[in-house]
Write an enzyme that holds these catalytic residues in place. Sequence first.
Site, PDB file in Angstrom:
ATOM      1  N   HIS A 129       5.674  -4.662 -19.620  1.00  0.00           N
ATOM      2  CA  HIS A 129       6.185  -3.798 -18.950  1.00  0.00           C
ATOM      3  C   HIS A 129       5.864  -2.225 -19.239  1.00  0.00           C
ATOM      4  O   HIS A 129       6.559  -1.474 -19.577  1.00  0.00           O
ATOM      5  CB  HIS A 129       7.680  -3.832 -18.588  1.00  0.00           C
ATOM      6  CG  HIS A 129       8.169  -3.320 -17.119  1.00  0.00           C
ATOM      7  ND1 HIS A 129       9.261  -3.841 -16.481  1.00  0.00           N
ATOM      8  CD2 HIS A 129       7.436  -2.271 -16.388  1.00  0.00           C
ATOM      9  CE1 HIS A 129       9.403  -3.382 -15.250  1.00  0.00           C
ATOM     10  NE2 HIS A 129       8.463  -2.271 -15.245  1.00  0.00           N
ATOM     11  N   MET A 185       0.823  -1.223   0.041  1.00  0.00           N
ATOM     12  CA  MET A 185      -0.173   0.075   0.017  1.00  0.00           C
ATOM     13  C   MET A 185       0.976   1.287   0.028  1.00  0.00           C
ATOM     14  O   MET A 185       0.931   2.067   0.993  1.00  0.00           O
ATOM     15  CB  MET A 185      -0.895  -0.096   1.124  1.00  0.00           C
ATOM     16  CG  MET A 185      -2.066   1.178   1.274  1.00  0.00           C
ATOM     17  SD  MET A 185      -3.034   1.121  -0.270  1.00  0.00           S
ATOM     18  CE  MET A 185      -4.168  -0.039   0.038  1.00  0.00           C
ATOM     19  N   GLY A 186       1.577   1.448  -1.054  1.00  0.00           N
ATOM     20  CA  GLY A 186       2.399   2.603  -1.184  1.00  0.00           C
ATOM     21  C   GLY A 186       1.316   3.691  -2.042  1.00  0.00           C
ATOM     22  O   GLY A 186       0.248   3.408  -2.148  1.00  0.00           O
ATOM     23  N   ARG A 187       2.252   4.334  -2.785  1.00  0.00           N
ATOM     24  CA  ARG A 187       1.355   5.497  -3.497  1.00  0.00           C
ATOM     25  C   ARG A 187       0.435   4.919  -4.517  1.00  0.00           C
ATOM     26  O   ARG A 187      -0.696   5.286  -4.771  1.00  0.00           O
ATOM     27  CB  ARG A 187       2.408   6.615  -4.030  1.00  0.00           C
ATOM     28  CG  ARG A 187       3.073   7.384  -3.058  1.00  0.00           C
ATOM     29  CD  ARG A 187       4.063   8.435  -3.921  1.00  0.00           C
ATOM     30  NE  ARG A 187       4.659   9.310  -2.879  1.00  0.00           N
ATOM     31  CZ  ARG A 187       5.718   8.976  -2.512  1.00  0.00           C
ATOM     32  NH1 ARG A 187       6.453   7.783  -2.866  1.00  0.00           N
ATOM     33  NH2 ARG A 187       6.745   9.748  -1.561  1.00  0.00           N
ATOM     34  N   ILE A 188       1.131   3.801  -5.365  1.00  0.00           N
ATOM     35  CA  ILE A 188       0.267   3.278  -6.438  1.00  0.00           C
ATOM     36  C   ILE A 188      -0.683   2.451  -5.822  1.00  0.00           C
ATOM     37  O   ILE A 188      -1.973   2.285  -6.498  1.00  0.00           O
ATOM     38  CB  ILE A 188       1.268   2.507  -7.198  1.00  0.00           C
ATOM     39  CG1 ILE A 188       2.163   3.139  -7.735  1.00  0.00           C
ATOM     40  CG2 ILE A 188       0.531   1.736  -8.299  1.00  0.00           C
ATOM     41  CD1 ILE A 188       3.214   2.655  -8.665  1.00  0.00           C
ATOM     42  N   GLU A 192      13.233 -10.123 -18.682  1.00  0.00           N
ATOM     43  CA  GLU A 192      12.582  -9.200 -19.341  1.00  0.00           C
ATOM     44  C   GLU A 192      13.690  -8.626 -20.586  1.00  0.00           C
ATOM     45  O   GLU A 192      14.821  -8.125 -20.264  1.00  0.00           O
ATOM     46  CB  GLU A 192      11.916  -7.912 -18.918  1.00  0.00           C
ATOM     47  CG  GLU A 192      10.786  -8.118 -17.924  1.00  0.00           C
ATOM     48  CD  GLU A 192      10.217  -6.944 -17.078  1.00  0.00           C
ATOM     49  OE1 GLU A 192      10.706  -5.882 -17.210  1.00  0.00           O
ATOM     50  OE2 GLU A 192       9.369  -7.181 -16.543  1.00  0.00           O
ATOM     51  N   THR A 237       1.986  -5.718 -11.390  1.00  0.00           N
ATOM     52  CA  THR A 237       2.539  -4.692 -12.119  1.00  0.00           C
ATOM     53  C   THR A 237       3.558  -4.064 -11.374  1.00  0.00           C
ATOM     54  O   THR A 237       3.728  -3.039 -11.488  1.00  0.00           O
ATOM     55  CB  THR A 237       1.377  -3.625 -12.253  1.00  0.00           C
ATOM     56  OG1 THR A 237       0.788  -3.302 -11.008  1.00  0.00           O
ATOM     57  CG2 THR A 237       0.239  -4.159 -13.330  1.00  0.00           C
ATOM     58  N   SER A 238       4.200  -4.834 -10.372  1.00  0.00           N
ATOM     59  CA  SER A 238       5.289  -4.393  -9.581  1.00  0.00           C
ATOM     60  C   SER A 238       6.587  -4.978 -10.015  1.00  0.00           C
ATOM     61  O   SER A 238       7.425  -4.315 -11.207  1.00  0.00           O
ATOM     62  CB  SER A 238       5.272  -4.751  -8.248  1.00  0.00           C
ATOM     63  OG  SER A 238       5.105  -6.461  -8.161  1.00  0.00           O
ATOM     64  N   ARG A 239       7.186  -6.016  -9.785  1.00  0.00           N
ATOM     65  CA  ARG A 239       8.359  -6.572 -10.399  1.00  0.00           C
ATOM     66  C   ARG A 239       8.069  -8.185 -10.507  1.00  0.00           C
ATOM     67  O   ARG A 239       7.392  -8.871  -9.747  1.00  0.00           O
ATOM     68  CB  ARG A 239       9.532  -6.317  -9.812  1.00  0.00           C
ATOM     69  CG  ARG A 239      10.053  -4.975  -9.638  1.00  0.00           C
ATOM     70  CD  ARG A 239      10.665  -4.571 -11.150  1.00  0.00           C
ATOM     71  NE  ARG A 239      10.943  -3.106 -11.073  1.00  0.00           N
ATOM     72  CZ  ARG A 239      10.269  -2.071 -11.340  1.00  0.00           C
ATOM     73  NH1 ARG A 239       9.162  -2.187 -11.701  1.00  0.00           N
ATOM     74  NH2 ARG A 239      11.003  -1.060 -11.330  1.00  0.00           N
TER      75      ARG A 239
END
Length: 326
Positions: free
Chosen positions: A286, A155-158, A267, A236-238
Amino acid sequence: MRPRVFVTRKIPEKALLMLEERCDVRMWQKEDVPVPKDVLKEELAEAEGLFCLLTEKIDADLLDHAPHLRVISNMAVGYNNIDVSAATRKGIMVTNTPDVLTETTADLTFALLMATARRLLEASDYLRRGEWKTWSPMLLTGQDVHGATLGIIGMGRIGEAVAKRAKGFDMRVLYHNRNRKPEVEEKLGVTYADLPTLLKESDFVCILTPYTSETHHLIGKGELAIMKKTAVLINTSRGGVVDENALYEALTTGTILAAGLDVFEQEPVPLNHPLLSLPNVVALPHIGSASVQTRTRMAELAAQNLLQALAGELPENLVNTEIYKL
């Protein structure tokens, strides 16, 4: 004498002009091929500043060939492509580009969730193959998004931005984070849960946590087994946060329903990767922050960070702040 700067990929013109006004800039010209390590070593032999992307692995060996390097400006929020400890030991500043891509990445995350839930790519391919002959009650049926339970890991900004979007769909939102955030709970009406509870109760699980040694393969066979059989996993992180072999097994055995992936452990992802063979996987290259406006702002911020460092100022987005305590 103007400082030498190397840019590892073609960047938006405005950002490039910012650098060229104050620096001697050399830039890798091939847009579709990452700069080879031997070329990078050669360029860093003279460079005082490096403007790079996630595609470049900036390790201790490379930094040993950069005697004049003062700053590494990463055009990304994450910086797991850089050996920050090695850079700090050498007195090299490392910067990133946070905040600017928050809303754009949240847009993509929610778009990927909806596309996966409603099987949009499968439906489009079905139509284009000429297989649509008639309307059928259960043809290409997916999962409802509205009213469902969304679990956000990180639960960061994104994460907060995704939660705001989910509220517009009347979703119940659970979150798991290293630290509980009461102010976010109050502001957005989200509920904290431990990871097993979140995985067990969520219809959709969105991974938005940074990639660290602690989050490597955070979602593996055991975690996937807890999830609902109708659950959809969105990352959608890593790529390294998810054990891709375990995910493939879960998707082929019906442990979970589907997955939407914008990131992979390797990737670009190889075309023979098993996950790409599955119809219940929506895979993207990505593109979380890939809007014209956001990528331009990211490049400008990365350029600003680099110029501040070369001018002897404290960069606004310095990652290794301990460098000033050495």
